[in-house]
Scaffold this active site. Sequence first.
Site, PDB file in Angstrom:
ATOM      1  N   ALA A  13      83.543  18.986  39.752  1.00 51.81           N
ATOM      2  CA  ALA A  13      83.954  19.420  38.411  1.00 51.81           C
ATOM      3  C   ALA A  13      84.071  18.273  37.418  1.00 51.81           C
ATOM      4  O   ALA A  13      84.586  18.465  36.319  1.00 51.81           O
ATOM      5  CB  ALA A  13      85.294  20.146  38.496  1.00 51.81           C
ATOM      6  N   SER A  14      83.569  17.112  37.747  1.00 50.86           N
ATOM      7  CA  SER A  14      83.683  15.986  36.823  1.00 50.86           C
ATOM      8  C   SER A  14      82.642  16.030  35.719  1.00 50.86           C
ATOM      9  O   SER A  14      82.744  15.299  34.734  1.00 50.86           O
ATOM     10  CB  SER A  14      83.563  14.657  37.587  1.00 50.86           C
ATOM     11  OG  SER A  14      82.332  14.588  38.286  1.00 50.86           O
ATOM     12  N   ARG A  15      81.633  16.895  35.875  1.00 51.88           N
ATOM     13  CA  ARG A  15      80.570  16.960  34.860  1.00 51.88           C
ATOM     14  C   ARG A  15      79.813  18.280  34.997  1.00 51.88           C
ATOM     15  O   ARG A  15      80.028  19.055  35.911  1.00 51.88           O
ATOM     16  CB  ARG A  15      79.595  15.791  35.028  1.00 51.88           C
ATOM     17  CG  ARG A  15      78.888  15.770  36.381  1.00 51.88           C
ATOM     18  CD  ARG A  15      77.899  14.630  36.498  1.00 51.88           C
ATOM     19  NE  ARG A  15      78.564  13.343  36.526  1.00 51.88           N
ATOM     20  CZ  ARG A  15      78.887  12.689  37.646  1.00 51.88           C
ATOM     21  NH1 ARG A  15      78.602  13.214  38.820  1.00 51.88           N
ATOM     22  NH2 ARG A  15      79.488  11.537  37.597  1.00 51.88           N
ATOM     23  N   GLY A  16      78.925  18.530  34.051  1.00 46.57           N
ATOM     24  CA  GLY A  16      77.979  19.628  34.169  1.00 46.57           C
ATOM     25  C   GLY A  16      78.595  21.006  34.233  1.00 46.57           C
ATOM     26  O   GLY A  16      79.594  21.300  33.577  1.00 46.57           O
ATOM     27  N   GLY A  18      80.161  22.491  36.671  1.00 52.42           N
ATOM     28  CA  GLY A  18      81.506  22.520  37.246  1.00 52.42           C
ATOM     29  C   GLY A  18      82.573  22.250  36.208  1.00 52.42           C
ATOM     30  O   GLY A  18      83.595  22.946  36.144  1.00 52.42           O
ATOM     31  N   LYS A  37      83.699  13.262  43.434  1.00 52.13           N
ATOM     32  CA  LYS A  37      83.636  11.880  43.928  1.00 52.13           C
ATOM     33  C   LYS A  37      83.886  10.835  42.848  1.00 52.13           C
ATOM     34  O   LYS A  37      84.434   9.768  43.127  1.00 52.13           O
ATOM     35  CB  LYS A  37      82.247  11.610  44.520  1.00 52.13           C
ATOM     36  CG  LYS A  37      81.923  12.336  45.795  1.00 52.13           C
ATOM     37  CD  LYS A  37      80.626  11.804  46.402  1.00 52.13           C
ATOM     38  CE  LYS A  37      79.485  11.887  45.427  1.00 52.13           C
ATOM     39  NZ  LYS A  37      78.235  11.306  45.978  1.00 52.13           N
ATOM     40  N   ASP A  69      85.061  13.591  48.310  1.00 52.37           N
ATOM     41  CA  ASP A  69      83.673  13.684  48.755  1.00 52.37           C
ATOM     42  C   ASP A  69      83.655  14.764  49.828  1.00 52.37           C
ATOM     43  O   ASP A  69      84.204  14.566  50.916  1.00 52.37           O
ATOM     44  CB  ASP A  69      83.217  12.339  49.316  1.00 52.37           C
ATOM     45  CG  ASP A  69      81.761  12.339  49.742  1.00 52.37           C
ATOM     46  OD1 ASP A  69      81.199  13.436  49.977  1.00 52.37           O
ATOM     47  OD2 ASP A  69      81.182  11.240  49.871  1.00 52.37           O
ATOM     48  N   TYR A 163      65.352  21.406  50.130  1.00 53.66           N
ATOM     49  CA  TYR A 163      66.318  21.842  49.128  1.00 53.66           C
ATOM     50  C   TYR A 163      66.514  23.353  49.187  1.00 53.66           C
ATOM     51  O   TYR A 163      67.646  23.851  49.130  1.00 53.66           O
ATOM     52  CB  TYR A 163      65.844  21.429  47.734  1.00 53.66           C
ATOM     53  CG  TYR A 163      66.762  21.893  46.623  1.00 53.66           C
ATOM     54  CD1 TYR A 163      68.057  21.408  46.511  1.00 53.66           C
ATOM     55  CD2 TYR A 163      66.328  22.815  45.669  1.00 53.66           C
ATOM     56  CE1 TYR A 163      68.902  21.829  45.495  1.00 53.66           C
ATOM     57  CE2 TYR A 163      67.159  23.235  44.641  1.00 53.66           C
ATOM     58  CZ  TYR A 163      68.445  22.745  44.561  1.00 53.66           C
ATOM     59  OH  TYR A 163      69.276  23.168  43.554  1.00 53.66           O
ATOM     60  N   LYS A 167      70.119  25.467  49.660  1.00 48.30           N
ATOM     61  CA  LYS A 167      70.687  26.395  48.671  1.00 48.30           C
ATOM     62  C   LYS A 167      70.769  27.817  49.223  1.00 48.30           C
ATOM     63  O   LYS A 167      71.734  28.545  48.945  1.00 48.30           O
ATOM     64  CB  LYS A 167      69.860  26.370  47.381  1.00 48.30           C
ATOM     65  CG  LYS A 167      69.891  25.048  46.637  1.00 48.30           C
ATOM     66  CD  LYS A 167      71.300  24.560  46.306  1.00 48.30           C
ATOM     67  CE  LYS A 167      72.002  25.382  45.259  1.00 48.30           C
ATOM     68  NZ  LYS A 167      73.298  24.786  44.847  1.00 48.30           N
TER      69      LYS A 167
END
Length: 273
Positions: A13-16, A18, A37, A69, A163, A167
């Site tokens: 949740a630190s960016r984007g 989230g 992280k 992490d 990938y 997902k």
Amino acid sequence: MSLKNKTAFITGASRGIGKAIALRLAREGVNIVVAAKSVRENEKLGGTIFTAAAEIEEAGGKALAVQCDIRDEAMIQEAVAKTAERFGGIDIVVNNASAIALTKTEETKTNRFDLMHDINVRGTFLTVKNCLPYLSKSTHAHILTLSPPLNLSPKWLGNHIAYTMSKYNMTMMALGWAEEFKNIPVASNALWPRTTIDTAAVRNLLGGETLSNMSRTTDIMADAAYYILRQPPADCTGNSFIDEDILQQNGINNFDHYAVKKGGRLYTDLFLD
């Protein structure tokens, strides 16, 4: 249902996306745990758990920044313990943290394969496992996993199998938890965007400014997440949602204001035909 005073544990949740979900929920009075992280700024990606927490508090919410992490179960357990100590429990888990590499088999480095599966699959599973004791005590328990509908088209299986597997595993867990936890009840759903979303990863790692201008802002995913998470858990579980569909179900049919470039062509996201 009101989400006021509920507690959301959001990975990455630190960016984007989230962070956008965190800010949207904070405006509804939700306590936000920024479990990510980054404690130092990455010039390509930007944002730390501390800057995100500051934005959440500026938006009127309560935030707890915890370095986590999700490849490390001990860090998850510590983050969950700190959440319970600060807010008394956990009502919502948003599985947002994810790693990406759109490479074919021969081009996929072993450590990148391991990273995607350690974060996307193992980390998601361990996050829910360790949050479950608190979710099971909540009167409004939701798990929301940011992963796509299961699409077995050869196009998606053949182009970047490592990938894709990671997902799809996230989605299978989301659907499996809906069945496993239905009698508690803990709702479990997956959410995916119709178009690409303008994030630092899209701008700096995938498609540059061109793809960014063909994308929507993170706000569309934040709004869709909010509409899912406000539903009664027993009535809204076991779905692979697309952001547009959720908004339409809630009376929103014009998405123009979400576009990065108003009136421009939009790029359909991965896994959607």
